[in-house]
Design a protein around this motif. Structure first.
Motif, PDB file in Angstrom:
ATOM      1  N   TRP A  70     -50.528 -38.167 -22.622  1.00  0.00           N
ATOM      2  CA  TRP A  70     -49.195 -37.642 -22.918  1.00  0.00           C
ATOM      3  C   TRP A  70     -48.649 -36.828 -21.762  1.00  0.00           C
ATOM      4  O   TRP A  70     -47.429 -36.818 -21.518  1.00  0.00           O
ATOM      5  CB  TRP A  70     -49.234 -36.800 -24.190  1.00  0.00           C
ATOM      6  CG  TRP A  70     -49.446 -37.627 -25.407  1.00  0.00           C
ATOM      7  CD1 TRP A  70     -50.596 -37.767 -26.135  1.00  0.00           C
ATOM      8  CD2 TRP A  70     -48.480 -38.489 -26.029  1.00  0.00           C
ATOM      9  NE1 TRP A  70     -50.408 -38.645 -27.173  1.00  0.00           N
ATOM     10  CE2 TRP A  70     -49.117 -39.109 -27.136  1.00  0.00           C
ATOM     11  CE3 TRP A  70     -47.147 -38.792 -25.761  1.00  0.00           C
ATOM     12  CZ2 TRP A  70     -48.459 -40.002 -27.963  1.00  0.00           C
ATOM     13  CZ3 TRP A  70     -46.489 -39.686 -26.592  1.00  0.00           C
ATOM     14  CH2 TRP A  70     -47.141 -40.279 -27.676  1.00  0.00           C
ATOM     15  N   LEU A  83     -45.136 -37.927 -19.943  1.00  0.00           N
ATOM     16  CA  LEU A  83     -43.991 -37.022 -20.023  1.00  0.00           C
ATOM     17  C   LEU A  83     -43.194 -36.982 -18.721  1.00  0.00           C
ATOM     18  O   LEU A  83     -41.984 -36.755 -18.738  1.00  0.00           O
ATOM     19  CB  LEU A  83     -44.491 -35.608 -20.366  1.00  0.00           C
ATOM     20  CG  LEU A  83     -43.448 -34.540 -20.670  1.00  0.00           C
ATOM     21  CD1 LEU A  83     -42.698 -34.863 -21.955  1.00  0.00           C
ATOM     22  CD2 LEU A  83     -44.120 -33.172 -20.778  1.00  0.00           C
ATOM     23  N   THR A  84     -43.867 -37.213 -17.581  1.00  0.00           N
ATOM     24  CA  THR A  84     -43.196 -37.036 -16.284  1.00  0.00           C
ATOM     25  C   THR A  84     -43.148 -38.299 -15.422  1.00  0.00           C
ATOM     26  O   THR A  84     -42.164 -38.527 -14.714  1.00  0.00           O
ATOM     27  CB  THR A  84     -43.907 -35.932 -15.475  1.00  0.00           C
ATOM     28  OG1 THR A  84     -45.294 -36.270 -15.333  1.00  0.00           O
ATOM     29  CG2 THR A  84     -43.786 -34.588 -16.164  1.00  0.00           C
ATOM     30  N   GLN A  98     -38.433 -31.289 -22.283  1.00  0.00           N
ATOM     31  CA  GLN A  98     -39.461 -31.691 -21.325  1.00  0.00           C
ATOM     32  C   GLN A  98     -40.150 -30.470 -20.725  1.00  0.00           C
ATOM     33  O   GLN A  98     -41.363 -30.460 -20.542  1.00  0.00           O
ATOM     34  CB  GLN A  98     -38.851 -32.540 -20.213  1.00  0.00           C
ATOM     35  CG  GLN A  98     -39.894 -33.152 -19.285  1.00  0.00           C
ATOM     36  CD  GLN A  98     -39.278 -33.898 -18.124  1.00  0.00           C
ATOM     37  OE1 GLN A  98     -38.442 -33.367 -17.397  1.00  0.00           O
ATOM     38  NE2 GLN A  98     -39.690 -35.148 -17.930  1.00  0.00           N
TER      39      GLN A  98
END
Length: 289
Positions: free
Chosen positions: A72, A76-77, A100
């Motif tokens: 994860w 996310l990035t 975020q």
């Protein structure tokens, strides 16, 4: 009286990495390869821990938690990073950027705490072998795991609440590939002193406290390892000690540089390069080690 019109920003534009298209395409292929390898390696660890009864012991349960976190953490990035390599107009909504920020720092804090817990587990296994099964039983292990996630997601909660109340009136270009703290502060037209101070304090407390606990455990492991008379036992203990130390050095070296000892004037280029280590490379290195 002079009236200044301010337009409220509803989305940000990631600038990513500059350069000609072919250079960015090369970076895209490299980052995509590392990302896919990281996903496969961490997924394999989770699958092995869940499906293999012999691996359902504290050390591997912690590894499974770390692998689940890394999946994860990168997801996310990295997708936005890949998109900025192919296009110069990758956008994210302001609310999405704030979300975020929260999840990125929550998972980062969870990783620090999990690393400290994993090293503590190795300390018990090497330095308290006779009492290990009592001190690190499966229920205790699960409580440590749950506690790491809960503390990690609570740590950046207050700074995130303050960031959610910041106003952004332009410019809207983020010189990064994700919503990191300093680029967000630079774009806000609100007073960011309080949120910057609070964010820096929370990051420093989480990172340094987990780092000191980790180093304390390593110190005891090193002393116990040196005292071992059996060469085979010494070799096994040192092998575990060295692999853990490699992960900790890579992880803490980059995040301490980025969030505990920031330069007086934030350098976006250095920030992006350092971010690549803990966003892209570390999630691949951890399961391999």
């Amino acid at each position: 009286m002079e009236v200044t019109n301010q337009t409220t920003v509803t989305e940000f534009i990631f600038l990513g990495f500059p350069g000609i298209f072919y250079l960015r395409l090369t970076l895209f292929v490299m980052f995509l390869t590392v990302y896919l390898l990281s996903l496969m390696a961490n997924t394999l660890i989770i699958f092995s821990v869940v499906m293999e009864p012999s691996l359902q012991m504290p050390m591997y349960i912690f590894l499974g938690n770390m692998s689940f976190l890394e999946i994860w953490y990168t997801t996310l990035t990295v997708p936005k990073l890949l998109a900025t390599c192919l296009s110069r107009g990758v956008t994210i909504s302001v609310s999405g950027c704030k979300a975020q920020y929260y999840f990125f720092f929550s998972m980062g804090a969870t990783e620090c705490i999990l690393l400290a817990v994993m090293v503590y587990e190795r300390y018990l296994a090497i330095c308290n072998r006779l009492r290990y099964s009592l001190l690190m039983s499966i229920p205790v292990c699960l409580r440590f795991s749950a506690g790491s996630w809960i503390r990690g997601f609570i740590s950046p909660l207050l700074p995130s609440i303050l960031i959610s109340h910041l106003n952004f009136c332009g410019p809207q270009k983020i010189n990064h590939f994700f919503c990191d703290s300093d680029p967000i502060y630079k774009l806000s037209c609100s007073d960011t002193f309080l949120v910057e101070a609070l964010s820096y304090t929370c990051s420093s407390v989480v990172i340094l406290s987990s780092f000191l606990l980790t180093m304390s455990s390593y110190g005891h492991i090193a002393v116990t390892t040196i005292r071992m008379s059996s060469q085979e036992a010494w070799r096994k203990a040192f092998s575990t000690f060295a692999s853990h130390l490699t992960v900790v050095t890579i992880n803490y070296g980059t995040i301490i540089f980025a969030y505990v000892c920031p330069p007086a004037k934030y350098n976006f280029t250095i920030g992006k390069v350092v971010s690549m280590f803990y966003c892209v490379l570390t999630p691949l290195v951890n399961p391999l080690i």
